[in-house]
Design a protein around this motif. Sequence first.
Motif, mmCIF file in Angstrom:
data_model
loop_
_atom_site.group_PDB
_atom_site.id
_atom_site.type_symbol
_atom_site.label_atom_id
_atom_site.label_comp_id
_atom_site.label_asym_id
_atom_site.label_seq_id
_atom_site.Cartn_x
_atom_site.Cartn_y
_atom_site.Cartn_z
ATOM 1 N N PHE A 125 70.324 30.608 16.156
ATOM 2 C CA PHE A 125 70.238 32.069 16.730
ATOM 3 C C PHE A 125 69.585 32.281 17.915
ATOM 4 N N ALA A 126 70.387 33.133 18.934
ATOM 5 C CA ALA A 126 69.739 33.261 20.348
ATOM 6 C C ALA A 126 68.667 34.290 20.147
ATOM 7 N N HIS A 127 68.922 35.325 19.396
ATOM 8 C CA HIS A 127 67.906 36.472 19.276
ATOM 9 C C HIS A 127 66.778 36.359 18.305
ATOM 10 N N VAL A 128 65.759 37.214 18.299
ATOM 11 C CA VAL A 128 64.544 37.107 17.419
ATOM 12 C C VAL A 128 64.918 37.537 16.197
ATOM 13 N N GLN A 129 65.651 38.583 15.828
ATOM 14 C CA GLN A 129 65.813 39.335 14.760
ATOM 15 C C GLN A 129 66.650 38.313 13.638
ATOM 16 N N PRO A 130 67.804 37.653 14.047
ATOM 17 C CA PRO A 130 68.445 36.946 12.959
ATOM 18 C C PRO A 130 67.269 35.868 12.637
ATOM 19 N N ARG A 131 66.633 35.312 13.561
ATOM 20 C CA ARG A 131 65.584 34.159 13.182
ATOM 21 C C ARG A 131 64.631 34.765 12.228
ATOM 22 N N GLU A 132 63.921 35.714 12.456
ATOM 23 C CA GLU A 132 63.054 36.398 11.432
ATOM 24 C C GLU A 132 63.762 36.611 10.177
ATOM 25 N N GLN A 133 65.181 36.859 10.197
ATOM 26 C CA GLN A 133 65.868 37.157 8.729
ATOM 27 C C GLN A 133 65.675 35.630 8.118
ATOM 28 N N VAL A 134 66.042 34.755 8.990
ATOM 29 C CA VAL A 134 66.254 33.411 8.285
ATOM 30 C C VAL A 134 64.830 32.580 7.599
ATOM 31 N N LEU A 135 63.701 33.199 8.326
ATOM 32 C CA LEU A 135 62.472 32.612 7.947
ATOM 33 C C LEU A 135 61.535 33.481 7.171
ATOM 34 N N PHE A 136 62.108 34.711 6.848
ATOM 35 C CA PHE A 136 61.497 35.541 5.995
ATOM 36 C C PHE A 136 61.256 34.969 4.496
ATOM 37 N N PRO A 137 62.391 34.623 3.888
ATOM 38 C CA PRO A 137 62.025 34.148 2.442
ATOM 39 C C PRO A 137 61.087 32.923 2.514
ATOM 40 N N LEU A 138 60.973 31.944 3.493
ATOM 41 C CA LEU A 138 60.214 30.907 3.477
ATOM 42 C C LEU A 138 58.759 31.486 3.702
ATOM 43 N N HIS A 139 58.493 32.259 4.592
ATOM 44 C CA HIS A 139 57.132 33.050 4.942
ATOM 45 C C HIS A 139 56.770 33.966 3.533
ATOM 46 N N PHE A 140 57.681 34.480 2.967
ATOM 47 C CA PHE A 140 57.242 35.361 1.711
ATOM 48 C C PHE A 140 56.666 34.474 0.633
ATOM 49 N N SER A 141 57.476 33.328 0.533
ATOM 50 C CA SER A 141 57.128 32.565 -0.733
ATOM 51 C C SER A 141 56.165 31.659 -0.417
ATOM 52 N N GLY A 142 55.649 31.271 0.746
ATOM 53 C CA GLY A 142 54.846 30.263 1.097
ATOM 54 C C GLY A 142 55.258 28.803 1.529
ATOM 55 N N MET A 143 56.646 28.781 1.259
ATOM 56 C CA MET A 143 57.217 27.580 1.494
ATOM 57 C C MET A 143 57.614 27.099 2.558
ATOM 58 N N LEU A 144 57.525 27.532 3.637
ATOM 59 C CA LEU A 144 57.586 27.264 5.087
ATOM 60 C C LEU A 144 57.600 25.765 5.309
ATOM 61 N N ASP A 145 56.427 25.117 5.336
ATOM 62 C CA ASP A 145 56.235 23.601 5.360
ATOM 63 C C ASP A 145 56.377 22.978 4.262
ATOM 64 N N LYS A 146 56.947 23.399 3.175
ATOM 65 C CA LYS A 146 57.046 22.659 2.054
ATOM 66 C C LYS A 146 58.636 22.120 1.733
ATOM 67 N N VAL A 147 59.539 22.740 2.398
ATOM 68 C CA VAL A 147 60.906 22.664 2.085
ATOM 69 C C VAL A 147 61.716 22.376 3.539
ATOM 70 N N ASP A 148 62.872 21.723 3.182
ATOM 71 C CA ASP A 148 63.802 21.523 4.373
ATOM 72 C C ASP A 148 65.077 22.252 4.048
ATOM 73 N N ILE A 149 65.674 22.764 4.924
ATOM 74 C CA ILE A 149 66.934 23.520 5.003
ATOM 75 C C ILE A 149 67.983 22.950 5.660
ATOM 76 N N ASP A 150 69.145 22.995 4.761
ATOM 77 C CA ASP A 150 70.493 22.480 5.594
ATOM 78 C C ASP A 150 71.437 23.529 5.291
ATOM 79 N N ALA A 151 71.943 24.138 6.307
ATOM 80 C CA ALA A 151 72.896 25.292 6.138
ATOM 81 C C ALA A 151 74.070 24.972 7.002
ATOM 82 N N THR A 152 75.186 25.437 6.545
ATOM 83 C CA THR A 152 76.652 25.628 7.149
ATOM 84 C C THR A 152 77.197 27.106 7.091
ATOM 85 N N VAL A 153 77.395 27.531 7.989
ATOM 86 C CA VAL A 153 77.854 29.103 7.959
ATOM 87 C C VAL A 153 79.091 29.136 8.730
ATOM 88 N N THR A 154 79.854 30.013 8.328
ATOM 89 C CA THR A 154 81.245 30.139 9.154
ATOM 90 C C THR A 154 81.479 31.571 8.960
#
Length: 417
Positions: free
Chosen positions: A325-354
């Motif tokens: 994602f080139a812009h900051v806002q969609p990046r924050e959207q993706v990272l928000f669940p990880l920040h909120f739950s405190g799992m940012l550095d504890k899980v890995d994410i693989d996503a495919t979107v169309t």
Amino acid sequence: MLHFIKVNRFLKTLTPLHFKNLEIVPVTLDGSYSCLSTCNVFCNSNNKVSSYSGVNKANKVSRNVLIEKGLTEEKKSKAMQAYLERAQKYNAFMKEKTEEFNTGKRHLANMMGVDVETFTQNDVDAAIEYLFPSGLFVPGARPLMKPPEKIFPPKKDAEFDDSGRPFHFLFYTGKPNFFELLHEFNVHLQNLNDYEDKMIRRQLQPDPNVKLQLTGSVWITKEDLETRLVENLTDKEYSNFLSLLERIILHPYVYNIKDTVMSVRKPIMNTKVDISKPSKPSYDKDGRAYITTTACPRKSARATVTVWYPGTGKININGEDINYFAHVQPREQVLFPLHFSGMLDKVDIDATVTDGGTSGQAGAVRWGIAWGLRSFVSTDMIEKMRLAGLLTRDVRRRERKKPGQWKARRKYTWKKR
């Protein structure tokens, strides 16, 4: 034998001495006179006037007539006056708020392009959520539009008139609304018994094809009944109320009062998916747990998200990192669940979107991550995520352009000439 003589028929026979303890007040509305006195006027067979101390029935009647005709005022205590003023003020306040709610509901229906007559409260809630989307964690802080009786605590109407007499005939029971409800259902039961006796005398049986269907509903709870009656009930009183209702529904002709019985029952709501019970994770050959969520929706975008635990915080979206994602806002959207739950550095994410655009793809990945994290966080964290709106699907779509308008909402600039 003494007998009462009306004052207006006896005025001409009285002398000035008789008027010493009397106060004669002319009533101009009908041309008669009324007498207020500390004594009662009687006449015997010799037309002699005698007095009897105390306030008699004639004085009370004449005083009530004066009050009704506005010639005098009824005295009432300060406590009674304050009570009536509070009751009248509350009723006026609720009337004003009800008018404001009806006006707002009509305007809201016009904005949504629907008929106000068929605009239900569920439609109002959906419209408010659509027009005013909010990300506040506490639901009570979000915008809402409810009837005044559901927002402001209910109060009883004035139970006394200006003279202090109670309106309700069961006032001195302490719970007039509850005992009136019991009385009404008891009357219904007696009427059903009378109707049954009438059918027996005619040698008729109840219609087997007409039955009262109670499936899918339960009796109203004690708390709901207290709210409806605006009275506090004991467990014994509520139990007696249910016993009476059980006797009524066992009557063979109970279908004759179907609406009355269903008024004290409430339907059982369909149970939704319990989001507090996540799916069990699967394990790969290395023993790492993972959860895959497919068909994650947002607008026209669809995503498939896999959450791996444990991990190092690696994020892979269509073969790229977060810079997909080139812009900051969609990046924050993706990272928000990880920040909120405190799992940012504890899980890995693989996503495919169309499909979809940047905003839709970010929203789809965000919901897939949040939904998968349920299997790796505590129950308390799941509840916090639910309150934050992370586990709720965003079903909003782009609103279509309207004919005769510039865009979906914007109108053409009006020019006088």
